[in-house]
Design a protein around this motif. Structure first.
Motif, mmCIF file in Angstrom:
data_model
loop_
_atom_site.group_PDB
_atom_site.id
_atom_site.type_symbol
_atom_site.label_atom_id
_atom_site.label_comp_id
_atom_site.label_asym_id
_atom_site.label_seq_id
_atom_site.Cartn_x
_atom_site.Cartn_y
_atom_site.Cartn_z
ATOM 1 N N LYS A 50 50.806 48.594 21.800
ATOM 2 C CA LYS A 50 52.093 48.167 22.355
ATOM 3 C C LYS A 50 51.841 47.299 23.577
ATOM 4 C CE LYS A 50 55.425 51.538 20.844
ATOM 5 N NZ LYS A 50 54.753 52.796 20.573
ATOM 6 N N ALA A 51 52.626 46.209 23.675
ATOM 7 C CA ALA A 51 52.396 45.275 24.770
ATOM 8 C C ALA A 51 52.472 45.961 26.117
ATOM 9 C CB ALA A 51 53.405 44.144 24.697
ATOM 10 N N GLU A 52 53.370 46.949 26.236
ATOM 11 C CA GLU A 52 53.534 47.548 27.568
ATOM 12 C C GLU A 52 52.341 48.402 27.977
ATOM 13 O OE1 GLU A 52 56.569 49.685 24.847
ATOM 14 O OE2 GLU A 52 55.778 47.693 25.142
ATOM 15 N N GLN A 53 51.535 48.843 26.970
ATOM 16 C CA GLN A 53 50.350 49.626 27.325
ATOM 17 C C GLN A 53 49.131 48.728 27.484
ATOM 18 O OE1 GLN A 53 50.363 52.031 23.881
ATOM 19 N NE2 GLN A 53 51.877 53.460 24.698
ATOM 20 N N ALA A 54 49.209 47.551 26.894
ATOM 21 C CA ALA A 54 48.041 46.688 26.880
ATOM 22 C C ALA A 54 47.918 45.943 28.207
ATOM 23 C CB ALA A 54 48.164 45.697 25.734
ATOM 24 N N PHE A 55 46.701 45.633 28.579
ATOM 25 C CA PHE A 55 46.443 44.801 29.750
ATOM 26 C C PHE A 55 45.282 43.879 29.384
ATOM 27 C CE2 PHE A 55 44.255 43.926 33.821
ATOM 28 C CZ PHE A 55 45.312 43.373 34.539
ATOM 29 N N GLY A 56 45.496 42.593 29.531
ATOM 30 C CA GLY A 56 44.471 41.631 29.140
ATOM 31 C C GLY A 56 43.895 40.918 30.353
ATOM 32 N N VAL A 57 42.684 40.436 30.207
ATOM 33 C CA VAL A 57 42.078 39.606 31.253
ATOM 34 C C VAL A 57 41.659 38.293 30.606
ATOM 35 C CG1 VAL A 57 40.259 39.398 32.987
ATOM 36 C CG2 VAL A 57 41.236 41.654 32.486
ATOM 37 N N TYR A 58 42.228 37.192 31.106
ATOM 38 C CA TYR A 58 41.846 35.862 30.635
ATOM 39 C C TYR A 58 40.905 35.244 31.667
ATOM 40 C CZ TYR A 58 41.788 30.992 29.367
ATOM 41 O OH TYR A 58 41.348 29.741 29.024
ATOM 42 N N VAL A 59 39.755 34.758 31.207
ATOM 43 C CA VAL A 59 38.766 34.147 32.102
ATOM 44 C C VAL A 59 38.570 32.700 31.668
ATOM 45 C CG1 VAL A 59 36.395 34.264 32.943
ATOM 46 C CG2 VAL A 59 37.598 36.386 32.361
ATOM 47 N N HIS A 60 38.813 31.761 32.577
ATOM 48 C CA HIS A 60 38.728 30.339 32.191
ATOM 49 C C HIS A 60 37.428 29.698 32.661
ATOM 50 C CE1 HIS A 60 40.570 26.663 30.695
ATOM 51 N NE2 HIS A 60 39.967 26.043 31.706
ATOM 52 N N TRP A 61 36.659 29.177 31.698
ATOM 53 C CA TRP A 61 35.454 28.400 32.031
ATOM 54 C C TRP A 61 35.807 26.927 31.837
ATOM 55 C CZ3 TRP A 61 31.360 29.294 34.753
ATOM 56 C CH2 TRP A 61 30.300 28.383 34.729
ATOM 57 N N ASN B 167 29.762 34.681 41.255
ATOM 58 C CA ASN B 167 30.215 35.397 42.465
ATOM 59 C C ASN B 167 31.701 35.182 42.694
ATOM 60 O OD1 ASN B 167 27.829 36.569 43.149
ATOM 61 N ND2 ASN B 167 27.146 34.869 44.461
ATOM 62 N N ALA B 168 32.141 33.939 42.455
ATOM 63 C CA ALA B 168 33.560 33.639 42.679
ATOM 64 C C ALA B 168 34.436 34.354 41.644
ATOM 65 C CB ALA B 168 33.786 32.128 42.632
ATOM 66 N N PHE B 169 33.999 34.364 40.381
ATOM 67 C CA PHE B 169 34.763 35.101 39.356
ATOM 68 C C PHE B 169 34.873 36.570 39.752
ATOM 69 C CE2 PHE B 169 33.788 31.509 36.438
ATOM 70 C CZ PHE B 169 35.051 31.325 35.901
ATOM 71 N N ALA B 170 33.732 37.139 40.197
ATOM 72 C CA ALA B 170 33.743 38.569 40.574
ATOM 73 C C ALA B 170 34.693 38.806 41.744
ATOM 74 C CB ALA B 170 32.321 39.021 40.913
ATOM 75 N N ALA B 171 34.698 37.871 42.710
ATOM 76 C CA ALA B 171 35.591 38.029 43.869
ATOM 77 C C ALA B 171 37.054 37.956 43.442
ATOM 78 C CB ALA B 171 35.280 36.936 44.908
ATOM 79 N N GLU B 172 37.363 37.017 42.537
ATOM 80 C CA GLU B 172 38.763 36.888 42.110
ATOM 81 C C GLU B 172 39.200 38.105 41.278
ATOM 82 O OE1 GLU B 172 41.233 33.149 41.670
ATOM 83 O OE2 GLU B 172 40.458 33.426 39.657
ATOM 84 N N ILE B 173 38.269 38.641 40.495
ATOM 85 C CA ILE B 173 38.569 39.866 39.735
ATOM 86 C C ILE B 173 38.873 41.005 40.713
ATOM 87 C CG2 ILE B 173 37.477 41.654 38.303
ATOM 88 C CD1 ILE B 173 36.045 39.184 36.867
ATOM 89 N N ALA B 174 38.062 41.124 41.756
ATOM 90 C CA ALA B 174 38.282 42.195 42.757
ATOM 91 C C ALA B 174 39.646 42.023 43.429
ATOM 92 C CB ALA B 174 37.160 42.166 43.794
ATOM 93 N N ALA B 175 39.973 40.776 43.783
ATOM 94 C CA ALA B 175 41.248 40.523 44.471
ATOM 95 C C ALA B 175 42.440 40.835 43.555
ATOM 96 C CB ALA B 175 41.307 39.062 44.933
ATOM 97 N N THR B 176 42.288 40.492 42.273
ATOM 98 C CA THR B 176 43.388 40.743 41.325
ATOM 99 C C THR B 176 43.538 42.241 41.088
ATOM 100 O OG1 THR B 176 42.779 38.649 40.287
ATOM 101 C CG2 THR B 176 44.346 40.033 39.095
ATOM 102 N N TYR C 35 48.868 40.422 31.861
ATOM 103 C CA TYR C 35 47.483 39.956 31.845
ATOM 104 C C TYR C 35 47.143 39.251 33.148
ATOM 105 C CZ TYR C 35 49.761 35.565 30.460
ATOM 106 O OH TYR C 35 50.583 34.469 30.419
ATOM 107 N N ALA C 36 45.855 39.359 33.487
ATOM 108 C CA ALA C 36 45.345 38.683 34.685
ATOM 109 C C ALA C 36 44.727 37.358 34.267
ATOM 110 C CB ALA C 36 44.282 39.573 35.343
ATOM 111 N N GLY C 37 44.915 36.323 35.076
ATOM 112 C CA GLY C 37 44.293 35.024 34.818
ATOM 113 C C GLY C 37 43.238 34.777 35.881
ATOM 114 N N ILE C 38 41.985 34.653 35.451
ATOM 115 C CA ILE C 38 40.852 34.531 36.375
ATOM 116 C C ILE C 38 40.153 33.198 36.131
ATOM 117 C CG2 ILE C 38 38.648 35.598 37.089
ATOM 118 C CD1 ILE C 38 41.028 37.494 37.514
ATOM 119 N N GLY C 39 39.802 32.494 37.212
ATOM 120 C CA GLY C 39 39.071 31.234 37.080
ATOM 121 C C GLY C 39 39.986 30.043 37.257
#
Ligand SMILES: C[S@@+](CC[C@H](N)C(=O)[O-])C[C@H]1O[C@@H](n2cnc3c(N)ncnc32)[C@H](O)[C@@H]1O
Ligand code: SF4
Length: 400
Positions: free
Chosen positions: A19-30, A58-67, A280-284
């Motif tokens: 179910k969308a309400e239970q799901a959580f996605g992470v999008y990572v853009h290269w 390092n920057a991806f990891a930092a943005e993941i931590a901030a999100t 969902y979180a958008g990273i990058g």
């Protein structure tokens, strides 16, 4: 994943119960590619100098931590490495990003982890590295199975190389998909039927089939405006679309979304999350997100230029440049816009909850009378085959 493509509506999606309400996605853009394809308006950049991947990691990891600090405690159900060309990343970079995600959120057992790949950068050793890092699904940009068409699209690979890449992907990953672009200049229905049938024979479980779209400010847009690029007109494109539906359904790969076809149960769970209006979180660089913070749905976007994004993250810990709450109306409109792309349609009750009002019964009756929309036996609202060419108008009408 291009969004404005024609629609097809068949049976509801089965076998995908998240179910969308239970799901959580992470999008990572290269955001890097070896060369820029003349039709593409994705946030992708070509650099002559090598990319400093440890610095980006390092920057991806930092943005993941901030999100994660903003939306803590989520269980990640899907991760998607999109681009650009994520298959240009070293497996260590992919692994480092996955580690950072697992460090800040919990990752559900069996979470879907997809990586987009360009056949030009497919190499068995590196693919094994991605698999070892935790990637379980690859989506390859094949685009065409015809060398002249590939050259016309500015691609750097042949059809043989693309099919070899598909074979490598299938041998290493449990799940895979590939993309084709159709309604190309001069493409006849017979040629597309043959190409598509061949593609289905090579595909494991999933195909994304996009009609060629002329995107603004691309070299193709300039050629088109100058009359130097002729693409099939609306009627011819519609015929190719109908053919696509017919051939895919006959081979057990029915559409579950406008441009996406899968064997039942093999749908992209990450993309379903978007279409079902999940979180969902958008990273990058240039990534978009939808985060639920303090009871509000927030639309986020990061700085698009890779080097500017990098410096921003290094200076302030994240690259977010847009972070706005969606109003109830905006959220409900987005719900309709995304959900009506799906064969399963939307639950009108969910629209009422989001917007605070039901969809106007008079408009529903009108569209239904014209055969553009229909209700499923369990009360879901879906657009019919006849309605698909005017999806935008239908959504605008229903949302008004
Ligand atoms: C980010 S790319 C995929 C991965 C990789 N960069 C590649 O091209 O091989 C996403 C997909 O969007 C599709 N696409 C991009 N621009 C398009 C356009 N103007 N019309 C139709 N499809 C398009 C292509 O099929 C492409 O594979
Ligand atoms: S390789 Fe993919 S993302 Fe890069 S320019 Fe070509 S279509 Fe766009």
């Amino acid at each position: 994943m291009p969004l404005d493509r024609p629609l097809s509506f068949r049976a509801p999606v089965r076998g995908v119960n998240a179910k969308a309400e239970q799901a959580f996605g992470v999008y990572v853009h290269w955001p890097f590619c070896l060369s820029k394809c003349p039709y593409c308006d994705f946030n992708s950049h070509v650099r002559r100098e090598p990319i400093d991947e440890p610095r980006f990691l390092n920057a991806f990891a930092a943005e993941i931590a901030a999100t994660a600090a903003r939306v803590p405690g989520r269980t990640v159900s899907s991760i998607f490495f999109g681009g650009g060309t994520p298959s240009l990343m070293a497996p260590e970079t992919v692994g480092g990003i996955l580690d950072a995600i697992a460090q800040h959120w919990s990752v559900a057992p069996g979470a879907e982890v997809t990586l987009e790949a360009n056949p030009t950068s497919v190499e068995a050793g590196r693919f094994r590295g991605y698999r070892a890092a935790g990637v379980d699904r690859v989506s390859l940009g094949v685009q065409a199975l015809d060398d002249a068409a590939l050259a016309g699209l500015g691609r750097l690979h042949t059809a043989r190389e693309a099919l070899d890449a598909v074979a490598i992907a299938r041998s290493i990953f449990p799940r895979s998909s590939f993309d084709l672009i159709y309604a190309r200049p001069g493409q006849t229905p017979q040629a597309w039927r043959e190409e598509l049938t061949r593609a289905i024979g090579e595909a494991a479980e999933h195909l994304s089939l996009y009609q060629l779209t002329i995107e603004q400010e691309t070299p193709f847009a300039a050629l088109y405006a100058a009359g130097k690029l002729a693409i099939p007109d609306e009627e011819a494109a519609r015929a190719l679309y109908d053919l696509t539906q017919e051939v895919c359904a006959a081979h057990g790969l029915p559409a579950y979304e406008i441009s996406n076809h899968a064997r039942p149960g093999a749908e992209s769970r990450h993309n379903l999350l978007y279409w079902r209006a999940g979180e969902y979180a958008g990273i990058g660089p240039g990534a978009h997100g939808r985060l639920d913070v303090a009871g509000e749905r927030r639309a986020t976007a990061t700085e698009r230029r890779p080097e500017t994004w990098l410096m921003r993250v290094e200076n302030i810990g994240h690259g977010v440049v847009t972070d706005e709450p969606l109003t109830r109306e905006e959220r409900a409109d987005e719900f309709l816009l995304m959900g009506l792309r799906l064969v399963e349609g939307v639950d009108p009750e969910q629209f009422r909850k989001l917007s605070g009002r039901p969809i106007d019964p008079a408009r529903l009756a009108d569209l239904r009378g014209n055969g553009f929309i229909a209700f499923t036996p369990d009360g879901r609202l879906r657009v019919t085959h006849a309605g698909f060419p005017i999806l935008d108008a239908i959504v605008a009408d229903l949302a008004a």
